[in-house]
Design a protein around this motif. Structure first.
Motif, PDB file in Angstrom:
ATOM      1  N   VAL A  91       0.840  -1.210   0.000  1.00 51.82           N
ATOM      2  CA  VAL A  91       0.000   0.000   0.000  1.00 51.82           C
ATOM      3  C   VAL A  91       0.867   1.249   0.000  1.00 51.82           C
ATOM      4  CG1 VAL A  91      -1.534   1.388   1.464  1.00 51.82           C
ATOM      5  CG2 VAL A  91      -2.079  -1.011   0.997  1.00 51.82           C
ATOM      6  N   ALA A  95       0.749   3.768  -3.168  1.00 53.29           N
ATOM      7  CA  ALA A  95       0.267   5.125  -2.865  1.00 53.29           C
ATOM      8  C   ALA A  95       1.333   6.160  -3.214  1.00 53.29           C
ATOM      9  CB  ALA A  95      -0.123   5.225  -1.397  1.00 53.29           C
ATOM     10  N   LEU A 109      -8.382   4.640  -0.303  1.00 51.80           N
ATOM     11  CA  LEU A 109      -7.720   3.389   0.041  1.00 51.80           C
ATOM     12  C   LEU A 109      -8.160   2.250  -0.877  1.00 51.80           C
ATOM     13  CD1 LEU A 109      -5.916   1.634   1.826  1.00 51.80           C
ATOM     14  CD2 LEU A 109      -7.870   1.345   3.371  1.00 51.80           C
ATOM     15  N   VAL A 112      -6.237   2.249  -4.006  1.00 46.86           N
ATOM     16  CA  VAL A 112      -4.864   1.781  -3.797  1.00 46.86           C
ATOM     17  C   VAL A 112      -4.839   0.260  -3.685  1.00 46.86           C
ATOM     18  CG1 VAL A 112      -2.876   1.854  -2.229  1.00 46.86           C
ATOM     19  CG2 VAL A 112      -4.159   3.948  -2.708  1.00 46.86           C
ATOM     20  N   SER A 148      -1.653   5.281   3.792  1.00 47.69           N
ATOM     21  CA  SER A 148      -1.834   5.702   2.409  1.00 47.69           C
ATOM     22  C   SER A 148      -1.885   7.218   2.289  1.00 47.69           C
ATOM     23  CB  SER A 148      -3.121   5.083   1.847  1.00 47.69           C
ATOM     24  OG  SER A 148      -3.365   5.538   0.535  1.00 47.69           O
TER      25      SER A 148
END
Length: 309
Positions: A91, A95, A109, A112, A148
C-alpha cells in the motif's frame, strides 16, 4: 539540506539547481568500480566455488542483514512476511507512486488496494483483505488509511517534467558476472536527457531508523556504479517524525558504502563456498526478531532471558 522538506516535489525543486555539480565524477566512480572488482576477484578466486553456483547475488536488502548476523540471514531464508505487513508495504509503495505520477486528487484506500491487487496479485495481504469480515476490514482500514494518506502527502508535487520510474531494478556485475550486486528502487526519478539528475526514492511503511540511512548509502553506491553518475540524493519516505528524509551523495558516502558491499560480499561468497559450515553468530538488537533467539548460544543477553522462558 538545512531544514526538513514536506514533500517530494519540494525536494526536487531544491535539488534541481545542483544537477551536474557532483563532487564525485565519472572518473572517481570508474576507479571505485575497478577497486571493488579487484577485491572481489581475489575473494572469489580464493573461495573455490563450484562454477554452477554463480552468480553469487548480493541484494541490497541482504547487505545490512548479513553484516549484522550471517546465522540470522540463513535462518530467515524462505520465511514469509506476515500478510498485514506485506500489505502495508505494498500500500505504501503504490500510494507513493500514484501520488508522484499523478497531480490529481488523492487516491482512496480502495483504489490503492485495487492497484495492489492488479500489480501484485500474489501478495498474501490481498487474500487477507478479501476474506476479512466487516469488523476485520474496519481494523485493517484503521491501519492502512493513515499510511496511504501520509505517503501520498509526502510524495505530492512532483513536477511534470520529471520522469518517474517505479520499481526500478538496478544491478552491477563484478568478477566477470560471478558476483552480482542488486537493488530495486521504489522509484527512480530523473529529468529526460539529463543523466546526472537521478533521485532514488525508497518508501517505508513505518518510521525511519538507522538501517534505512545505511540502505540509502547503498542505493547511492549501486546507482552510481550502474549509471556512471552519482545520484543527486536518496530520499526516504516514511511515517516517522520526518516523513521526507534526504541524504546527500558525496565521495565519502560512496566509499563507505563500497566497504560495506565488499564486506557483505565476502561473507556471502564464503557461505556459498562452504554450505555445510555453520555461519557466524553475531549478537545484537536483531536477536529480538531472530527465529533462532530461543536456541542460539550467542543470543544477546538483552533478550536471552525472555526468549528462553
Amino acid at each position: 539540506m538545512s531544514a526538513p522538506l514536506a514533500t517530494l516535489g519540494e525536494v526536487l525543486s531544491q535539488l534541481e539547481p545542483s544537477i551536474g555539480s557532483s563532487d564525485y565524477g565519472e572518473d572517481e566512480i570508474a576507479d571505485l568500480l575497478q577497486s571493488i572488482d579487484k577485491e572481489l576477484h581475489a575473494v572469489v578466486a580464493a573461495a573455490g566455488i563450484d562454477p554452477s553456483l554463480f552468480p553469487v547475488r548480493v541484494p541490497k536488502g541482504r547487505i545490512t542483514a548479513v553484516l549484522a548476523c550471517p546465522a540470522k540471514v540463513l535462518a530467515e531464508l524462505g520465511s514469509e512476511i506476515e500478510p498485514i505487513h506485506s500489505l502495508r508495504g505494498a500500500v505504501a509503495d503504490v500510494a507513493a507512486v500514484g501520488a508522484a505520477m499523478s497531480p490529481r486528487k488523492p487516491f482512496e484506500l480502495i483504489d490503492v488496494l485495487e492497484a495492489v491487487a492488479a500489480i501484485d496479485p500474489e501478495n498474501p495481504g490481498i487474500d487477507m483483505w478479501r476474506n476479512a469480515n466487516r469488523e476485520e476490514k474496519n481494523l485493517y482500514r484503521e491501519r492502512l488509511e493513515p499510511l496511504s494518506a501520509s505517503v501520498q502527502t509526502a510524495c505530492a508535487g512532483v513536477p511534470q517534467d520529471w520522469v518517474v520510474r517505479p520499481q526500478f531494478t538496478s544491478q552491477v556485475p563484478f568478477v566477470d558476472g560471478k558476483v552480482l550486486a542488486t537493488a530495486r528502487y521504489d522509484m527512480l526519478l530523473s529529468k529526460p536527457g539529463m543523466p546526472r539528475s537521478a533521485v532514488v526514492v525508497e518508501v517505508k511503511a513505518g518510521a525511519a531508523h538507522s538501517d534505512h540511512r545505511a540502505d540509502a548509502f547503498l542505493y547511492a553506491l549501486i546507482e552510481s556504479l550502474r549509471s556512471g553518475y552519482s545520484p543527486l540524493a536518496i530520499v526516504t519516505i516514511s511515517t516517522g517524525d520526518i516523513p521526507v528524509l534526504v541524504e546527500a551523495v558525496n565521495g565519502g558516502v560512496l566509499e563507505a558504502a563500497s566497504r560495506r558491499l565488499v564486506a557483505a560480499a565476502k561473507v556471502l561468497v564464503s557461505m556459498v563456498a562452504h554450505p555445510n559450515e555453520a555461519p557466524a553468530q553475531q549478537p545484537g538488537p536483531h536477536c529480538m526478531v531472530c527465529p533462532l533467539r530461543g536456541s542460539c548460544p550467542s543470543v544477546s543477553p538483552l533478550v536471552a532471558g525472555g526468549s528462553r522462558d
